[in-house]
Design a protein around this motif. Structure first.
Motif, mmCIF file in Angstrom:
data_model
loop_
_atom_site.group_PDB
_atom_site.id
_atom_site.type_symbol
_atom_site.label_atom_id
_atom_site.label_comp_id
_atom_site.label_asym_id
_atom_site.label_seq_id
_atom_site.Cartn_x
_atom_site.Cartn_y
_atom_site.Cartn_z
ATOM 1 N N TRP A 198 0.852 -1.179 0.000
ATOM 2 C CA TRP A 198 0.000 0.000 0.000
ATOM 3 C C TRP A 198 0.891 1.233 0.000
ATOM 4 O O TRP A 198 1.639 1.465 0.939
ATOM 5 N N ASP A 255 0.950 5.246 -0.020
ATOM 6 C CA ASP A 255 0.150 6.440 0.224
ATOM 7 C C ASP A 255 0.983 7.377 1.091
ATOM 8 O O ASP A 255 1.555 6.938 2.095
ATOM 9 N N THR A 309 5.416 5.386 1.687
ATOM 10 C CA THR A 309 4.856 6.731 1.590
ATOM 11 C C THR A 309 5.090 7.424 0.257
ATOM 12 O O THR A 309 4.698 8.575 0.095
ATOM 13 N N ASP A 354 -1.893 5.332 -4.055
ATOM 14 C CA ASP A 354 -2.485 6.663 -3.999
ATOM 15 C C ASP A 354 -2.089 7.420 -5.257
ATOM 16 O O ASP A 354 -0.945 7.338 -5.708
ATOM 17 N N MET A 398 0.944 11.642 -4.679
ATOM 18 C CA MET A 398 2.037 11.483 -3.713
ATOM 19 C C MET A 398 3.184 12.409 -4.108
ATOM 20 O O MET A 398 3.308 12.772 -5.276
ATOM 21 N N GLY A 424 1.127 8.920 -8.562
ATOM 22 C CA GLY A 424 0.576 7.574 -8.601
ATOM 23 C C GLY A 424 0.549 7.004 -10.006
ATOM 24 O O GLY A 424 0.825 5.820 -10.217
ATOM 25 N N THR A 432 -7.732 7.480 -4.912
ATOM 26 C CA THR A 432 -7.514 8.919 -5.050
ATOM 27 C C THR A 432 -8.652 9.726 -4.458
ATOM 28 O O THR A 432 -9.768 9.229 -4.309
ATOM 29 N N LYS A 491 -11.344 8.174 -2.404
ATOM 30 C CA LYS A 491 -11.244 8.417 -0.959
ATOM 31 C C LYS A 491 -12.432 9.255 -0.508
ATOM 32 O O LYS A 491 -12.916 10.080 -1.260
#
Length: 138
Positions: A7, A9, A33, A53, A56, A61, A81, A103
């Motif tokens: 993941w 993000d 991240t 994500d 970033m 992304g 997103t 999101k």
């Protein structure tokens, strides 16, 4: 273990409840991240699915998606997103994403996305094993 998830993000700390939810369901989740770290992790370890994500720092992304799909074309990537801009969705879909989530996402949305693609991957692997074993028997 149910599957290995990456993941990416830039707000990964805010997603800890989601990650704990998935770990309690038996999934292994690595969080990063930024896009560069996501690409590095994909080269270090095999993942069953990647959540990415769109916005970033550093590599976007979409740029990260492009590099991951170039190196690992069979790994499903789910774009997450805040943006509902049509051109972003079209570009992501054109890059062969597995799914596109807006999101804020809830843990059950994530779990559904995982199950949808891991079931498909498991079916494909079983079919490949059957083909190989039939060829071996002949």
């Amino acid at each position: 273990m149910q599957g290995k998830i990456l993941w990416a993000d830039d707000e990964i700390e805010l997603l800890k409840p989601h990650i704990l939810f998935l770990e309690n369901k038996g999934y292994s989740v690595d969080g990063v991240t930024n896009g560069s770290d996501a690409i590095d992790k994909c080269h270090e370890k095999s993942y069953d699915i990647v959540f990415l994500d769109e916005n970033m720092p550093g590599l976007s992304g979409l740029e990260t998606l492009s590099q991951i799909k170039e190196a690992f074309p069979l790994v499903p990537v789910v774009m997450i997103t805040k943006s509902e801009e049509e051109h972003i969705m079209e570009e992501a879909i054109g890059s062969k994403i597995a799914d596109y989530l807006i999101k804020p996402v809830n843990p059950n949305q994530i779990l559904l996305s995982i199950k949808k693609f891991l079931i498909r991957v498991n079916w494909f692997h079983k079919k490949q094993i059957l083909i190989i074993s039939k060829n071996f028997d002949n």
